[in-house]
Design a protein around this motif. Structure first.
Motif, mmCIF file in Angstrom:
data_model
loop_
_atom_site.group_PDB
_atom_site.id
_atom_site.type_symbol
_atom_site.label_atom_id
_atom_site.label_comp_id
_atom_site.label_asym_id
_atom_site.label_seq_id
_atom_site.Cartn_x
_atom_site.Cartn_y
_atom_site.Cartn_z
ATOM 1 N N GLY A 146 12.996 12.891 90.793
ATOM 2 C CA GLY A 146 12.045 13.803 91.415
ATOM 3 C C GLY A 146 12.197 13.887 92.913
ATOM 4 O O GLY A 146 13.087 13.279 93.513
ATOM 5 N N ARG A 147 11.277 14.621 93.519
ATOM 6 C CA ARG A 147 11.329 14.860 94.957
ATOM 7 C C ARG A 147 11.013 13.590 95.736
ATOM 8 O O ARG A 147 10.073 12.870 95.426
ATOM 9 N N VAL A 160 17.001 6.322 95.121
ATOM 10 C CA VAL A 160 18.421 6.581 95.361
ATOM 11 C C VAL A 160 18.594 8.085 95.525
ATOM 12 O O VAL A 160 18.431 8.840 94.566
ATOM 13 N N PRO A 161 18.907 8.579 96.721
ATOM 14 C CA PRO A 161 19.056 10.025 96.921
ATOM 15 C C PRO A 161 20.173 10.598 96.049
ATOM 16 O O PRO A 161 21.270 10.041 95.970
ATOM 17 N N LEU A 162 19.895 11.719 95.387
ATOM 18 C CA LEU A 162 20.862 12.378 94.522
ATOM 19 C C LEU A 162 21.297 13.739 95.060
ATOM 20 O O LEU A 162 22.486 14.042 95.126
ATOM 21 N N PHE A 163 20.314 14.579 95.421
ATOM 22 C CA PHE A 163 20.620 15.947 95.833
ATOM 23 C C PHE A 163 19.708 16.363 96.982
ATOM 24 O O PHE A 163 18.620 15.822 97.170
ATOM 25 N N ARG A 164 20.174 17.360 97.726
ATOM 26 C CA ARG A 164 19.321 18.079 98.657
ATOM 27 C C ARG A 164 19.475 19.567 98.361
ATOM 28 O O ARG A 164 20.593 20.050 98.174
ATOM 29 N N THR A 165 18.364 20.275 98.300
ATOM 30 C CA THR A 165 18.422 21.698 97.995
ATOM 31 C C THR A 165 17.341 22.443 98.753
ATOM 32 O O THR A 165 16.317 21.866 99.128
ATOM 33 N N MET A 241 10.689 28.250 94.766
ATOM 34 C CA MET A 241 11.487 27.761 93.650
ATOM 35 C C MET A 241 12.774 27.144 94.182
ATOM 36 O O MET A 241 13.466 27.756 94.997
ATOM 37 N N PRO A 242 13.127 25.927 93.766
ATOM 38 C CA PRO A 242 14.408 25.351 94.189
ATOM 39 C C PRO A 242 15.546 26.289 93.806
ATOM 40 O O PRO A 242 15.528 26.897 92.733
ATOM 41 N N TRP A 243 16.542 26.391 94.667
ATOM 42 C CA TRP A 243 17.618 27.342 94.409
ATOM 43 C C TRP A 243 18.313 27.147 93.059
ATOM 44 O O TRP A 243 18.642 28.129 92.396
ATOM 45 N N PRO A 244 18.551 25.923 92.601
ATOM 46 C CA PRO A 244 19.186 25.796 91.278
ATOM 47 C C PRO A 244 18.355 26.434 90.165
ATOM 48 O O PRO A 244 18.897 27.040 89.240
ATOM 49 N N LEU A 245 17.012 26.296 90.269
ATOM 50 C CA LEU A 245 16.145 26.890 89.257
ATOM 51 C C LEU A 245 16.124 28.407 89.395
ATOM 52 O O LEU A 245 16.123 29.137 88.385
ATOM 53 N N ALA A 246 16.116 28.886 90.633
ATOM 54 C CA ALA A 246 16.151 30.332 90.849
ATOM 55 C C ALA A 246 17.429 30.943 90.283
ATOM 56 O O ALA A 246 17.413 32.002 89.644
ATOM 57 N N GLU A 247 18.555 30.279 90.488
ATOM 58 C CA GLU A 247 19.831 30.764 89.961
ATOM 59 C C GLU A 247 19.788 30.869 88.437
ATOM 60 O O GLU A 247 20.369 31.768 87.836
ATOM 61 N N LEU A 248 19.069 29.944 87.790
ATOM 62 C CA LEU A 248 18.999 29.927 86.338
ATOM 63 C C LEU A 248 18.053 30.978 85.774
ATOM 64 O O LEU A 248 18.337 31.591 84.736
ATOM 65 N N LEU A 249 16.914 31.186 86.442
ATOM 66 C CA LEU A 249 15.830 31.923 85.808
ATOM 67 C C LEU A 249 15.629 33.355 86.267
ATOM 68 O O LEU A 249 15.051 34.152 85.524
ATOM 69 N N GLU A 266 13.410 22.438 102.617
ATOM 70 C CA GLU A 266 14.402 21.704 101.834
ATOM 71 C C GLU A 266 13.712 20.548 101.133
ATOM 72 O O GLU A 266 12.683 20.046 101.590
ATOM 73 N N ALA A 267 14.278 20.138 100.007
ATOM 74 C CA ALA A 267 13.754 18.979 99.281
ATOM 75 C C ALA A 267 14.907 18.052 98.941
ATOM 76 O O ALA A 267 16.023 18.497 98.686
#
Length: 316
Positions: A146-147, A160-165, A241-249, A266-267
């Motif tokens: 999560g965030r 543990v940081p995984l992604f930034r979007t 909406m996070p960009w990965p979710l926007a790209e999907l939906l 950013e998150a």
């Protein structure tokens, strides 16, 4: 304080009455009542109030409940781990994940996990802070994807940081503001967000925080991504909406990304778990599967994964 007393308190809180608590724990109502009475006498506080509609916990009862859940949960997990190692039972694993991770990488992670631990039952939760943080604290959740927030960046949790979007502003395709190019043009907009923007990463200095300060827009809160998505698709509410979710939906749900020139926010998405609670073997292996899938996906030639990693920055 004794374990059976804490279990009685948790059962009452979960079921709403002494009779239901007795049924859930295979004890008699008299045994539940006695356990709570002895606990109250030991602590010299009133923990529950009996009412016509059931049982209500006092402030002291609510405070003790958090500790009771953690204690009961940790002991249950220790028993599960020992029973799994002795071959007596399969064990369970509780995972929370933000929606875009659930729709992109989680399936592959679970498939890899099940090749080695097919007997482990997995329980999934939506990775909103309002859902995951209380469950991490009371021991009913093993891991959250999560965030990162000020709450998770404390001694209480390992993260543990995984992604930034980044975020996109999204509305339905027929929205009257669909062509707006600045947040200033959205001063009269109505919003639905799936978290409280005053307490998470959006509280940082960014264009959306400044927009909220200046225009004080009406912001509704949803604790379900599905409900927020449904409202955006059927009303004039906007959302972040996070960009990965926007790209999907966006194309699938008749939505549109507003062409704003402002850099919204950013998150950081992290792997989060309680620092004081040791991870089970199943949880450790799930983490291995997650990091393995992320690393292999980064180098993948699959168009879907290339598009995903184009919309996020990997922090592993």
């Amino acid at each position: 304080m004794k374990l059976h007393q804490l279990r009685a308190l948790v059962a009452i809180a979960d079921t709403g009455s002494i009779r239901n608590a007795a049924r859930a724990t295979d004890l008699s109502p008299a045994a539940i009542t006695k356990a709570i009475r002895e606990l109250e006498e030991d602590l010299n506080v009133t923990l529950i109030v009996r009412e016509a509609t059931g049982v209500t916990l006092t402030e002291a009862g609510q405070t003790l409940l958090g500790h009771a859940r953690l204690t009961v949960g940790q002991l249950a997990r220790a028993r599960q781990e020992m029973e799994r190692l002795s071959g007596k039972r399969d064990g369970t694993l509780s995972i929370a994940a933000v929606s875009w991770v659930g729709l992109t990488l989680l399936g592959e992670v679970v498939s890899l996990f099940q090749t080695r631990m097919p007997e482990v039952k997995i329980e999934f939760f939506e990775g909103l802070a309002t859902v995951s943080i209380p469950r991490l604290r009371d021991g009913t959740l093993d891991i959250s994807i999560g965030r990162t927030s000020s709450v998770t960046q404390t001694e209480e949790f390992t993260h543990v940081p995984l992604f930034r979007t980044g975020y996109a502003v999204v509305g339905r395709t027929e929205h009257r503001l669909a062509g707006c190019r600045s947040l200033h043009e959205l001063k009269d907009a109505e919003w639905i967000l799936n978290r409280d923007s005053s307490v998470d990463e959006l509280a940082a200095a960014n264009a959306f925080t400044e927009y909220c300060r200046v225009y004080e827009p009406r912001i509704h809160i949803s604790h379900s991504s599905a409900i927020a998505l449904g409202l955006v698709a059927s009303t004039d509410m906007l959302t972040l909406m996070p960009w990965p979710l926007a790209e999907l939906l966006v194309s699938k749900e008749r939505l549109t990304v507003l062409p704003l020139v402002d850099s919204i926010a950013e998150a950081e998405i992290s792997l989060i778990y309680r620092r004081a609670a040791p991870l089970s073997n199943a949880a450790k292996y799930f983490v291995e599967c997650l990091t393995s899938v992320i690393r292999t996906s980064m180098a993948s030639e699959d168009p879907f994964k290339r598009r995903l990693f184009h919309s996020v920055e990997c922090l592993l």
